[in-house]
Design a protein around this motif. Structure first.
Motif, short mmCIF file in Angstrom:
data_model
loop_
_atom_site.label_atom_id
_atom_site.label_comp_id
_atom_site.label_asym_id
_atom_site.label_seq_id
_atom_site.Cartn_x
_atom_site.Cartn_y
_atom_site.Cartn_z
N ARG A 99 39.58 44.94 27.74
CA ARG A 99 39.38 44.12 26.54
C ARG A 99 39.97 42.72 26.71
NH1 ARG A 99 42.05 47.21 21.68
NH2 ARG A 99 40.97 45.67 20.41
N LEU A 100 41.13 42.64 27.36
CA LEU A 100 41.88 41.38 27.38
C LEU A 100 41.63 40.54 28.62
CD1 LEU A 100 45.27 42.65 25.91
CD2 LEU A 100 43.38 41.54 24.72
N PHE A 101 41.13 41.17 29.67
CA PHE A 101 40.86 40.46 30.93
C PHE A 101 39.53 40.95 31.46
CE2 PHE A 101 42.32 38.80 35.18
CZ PHE A 101 42.81 37.59 34.74
N PRO A 102 38.47 40.84 30.60
CA PRO A 102 37.21 41.54 30.86
C PRO A 102 36.47 41.07 32.12
CG PRO A 102 36.99 40.06 28.98
CD PRO A 102 38.45 40.11 29.32
N HIS A 103 36.75 39.86 32.59
CA HIS A 103 36.04 39.36 33.77
C HIS A 103 36.59 39.96 35.06
CE1 HIS A 103 39.55 36.92 33.04
NE2 HIS A 103 39.53 36.53 34.28
N ALA A 104 37.76 40.58 35.01
CA ALA A 104 38.35 41.16 36.23
C ALA A 104 39.17 42.40 35.87
CB ALA A 104 39.23 40.12 36.95
N PRO A 105 38.53 43.40 35.32
CA PRO A 105 39.27 44.59 34.88
C PRO A 105 39.93 45.35 36.04
CG PRO A 105 36.90 44.99 34.77
CD PRO A 105 37.08 43.52 35.06
N GLY A 106 39.56 45.00 37.26
CA GLY A 106 40.16 45.66 38.42
C GLY A 106 41.64 45.39 38.59
N VAL A 107 42.17 44.37 37.91
CA VAL A 107 43.61 44.12 38.03
C VAL A 107 44.40 45.31 37.47
CG1 VAL A 107 43.28 41.62 37.83
CG2 VAL A 107 43.96 42.92 35.81
N ARG A 108 43.77 46.06 36.57
CA ARG A 108 44.45 47.24 36.02
C ARG A 108 44.96 48.16 37.12
NH1 ARG A 108 43.71 52.44 35.09
NH2 ARG A 108 44.20 53.40 33.09
N ASP A 109 44.08 48.51 38.04
CA ASP A 109 44.49 49.43 39.09
C ASP A 109 45.09 48.72 40.29
OD1 ASP A 109 43.62 51.59 37.56
OD2 ASP A 109 41.57 51.37 38.27
N ALA A 110 44.64 47.49 40.52
CA ALA A 110 45.14 46.76 41.69
C ALA A 110 46.63 46.42 41.55
CB ALA A 110 44.32 45.49 41.91
N TYR A 111 47.05 46.13 40.30
CA TYR A 111 48.43 45.69 40.11
C TYR A 111 49.30 46.70 39.37
CZ TYR A 111 47.07 41.01 41.60
OH TYR A 111 46.63 39.94 42.32
N PHE A 112 48.70 47.49 38.49
CA PHE A 112 49.51 48.23 37.52
C PHE A 112 49.35 49.73 37.61
CE2 PHE A 112 48.79 44.00 35.46
CZ PHE A 112 50.08 43.54 35.63
N ALA A 113 49.06 50.24 38.80
CA ALA A 113 48.89 51.68 38.96
C ALA A 113 50.21 52.43 38.80
CB ALA A 113 48.25 52.00 40.30
N GLU A 114 51.32 51.76 39.12
CA GLU A 114 52.61 52.46 39.13
C GLU A 114 53.47 52.06 37.94
OE1 GLU A 114 54.45 51.82 42.90
OE2 GLU A 114 52.60 52.27 43.99
#
Lengths: 196, 196
Positions: A99-114
């Motif tokens: 919702r907040l970074f819709p153009h690059a939702p991959g940062v969710r897993d790339a940066y915040f998996a842990e």
């Protein structure tokens, strides 16, 4: 060198603004809090993920549950303030990436998996938002009494869930009698800024 | 409900202010940075101990040492900005208690005897000051490009000592061509604020 921000606004937000220890009885409305949020929601955070979550402590019952967790000295201020806010940070903030970074939702897993990485980010970016909130209260003509002196785990258990960590409790209102002591000194520029 | 802060100032600091990704060539002077500091030094921190320490990266040689520590994407922005600041926090901030909190210097030992406690406090209060600094740059008519995406330990070893931890690197200048993308959405008030 003068600032672009007019002197009156400088005074309102920083130069004349002070941490208040006493407040008048004037209530603080939800409309005021909404106006503050509508301003400071624009403050920058990493990947626009803005992890701050706020609990407004309005009921007498909730106030009675909060006050015993405050450190001595802070407890009486929190008991007396017109409104008290618990500022917490959401360690699962990354769930809002689409919702907040819709153009690059991959940062969710790339940066915040842990979780430990998320918690560090939540604490830092939540702290940025605590500061924006303080500035925003002042922009609304309100005084803030921000405090970190409280039983953080106690407040978490009483008011939050395991994904949220309290960062700050803020007393909010119009400054009352003898609301503050004289200004304390600051370190001079040349002691806190170096150039390489 | 309107704010006391005038609309133009709201725009300057929050509504129209944006994180800049490109900058003009216009230099940023020490006088501008001093004016920013002279404003935001008043932002509240715990026990007035204000742990933020800033390294202004002015020389070509220092910039060349910083850029390789920035994450891909951030590196080119940091290479091109008129001025770059490393915002760090001093974990030995408590040594200034007698100067900054002279009426109760005992808080130094009562609260900050242990390094892990100091580090947590330094990170939180330093983050508050990072936010005040961003607001202050905007008050000076400058754009900020704050970043946490860099090799923190690499930057620490290159520019700081063991008592200082980097929190943020900020590109600073006047916004250049296509300095930003359209505004990203924010979570609505009712999703981030609850009342008890």
């Amino acid at each position: 060198m003068s600032l672009l921000l007019p002197p009156d606004a400088q005074d309102l937000l920083f130069r004349e603004a002070r941490t208040a220890n006493t407040f008048t009885d004037e209530p603080v409305s939800d409309a005021q809090l909404r106006a503050v949020h509508d301003l400071v929601k624009y403050g920058p955070t990493a990947f626009n993920l803005a992890p701050l979550r706020t609990v407004l402590v309005r009921s007498t019952e909730a106030r009675a549950r909060l006050v015993p967790h405050m450190d001595p000295g802070n407890d009486t201020k929190t008991a007396a303030a017109p409104l008290v806010a618990i500022l917490a940070t959401d360690c699962e903030f990354h769930e809002e990436t689409s919702r907040l970074f819709p153009h690059a939702p991959g940062v969710r897993d790339a940066y915040f998996a842990e979780r430990p990485v998320r918690e560090d980010s939540a604490r830092f970016n939540g702290a940025l938002q605590c500061a924006y909130f303080i500035v925003g209260l002042r922009a609304a003509g309100l005084a803030a009494g921000p405090m970190t002196g409280f039983d953080h785990e106690g407040v978490r258990k009483e008011f939050l869930d395991g994904d949220h960590l309290p960062l700050m409790v803020v007393n909010i209102g119009r400054p009352g009698p003898e609301a503050w002591h004289p200004r304390l000194p600051r370190l001079p520029y040349d002691e806190v800024v170096t150039t390489v």
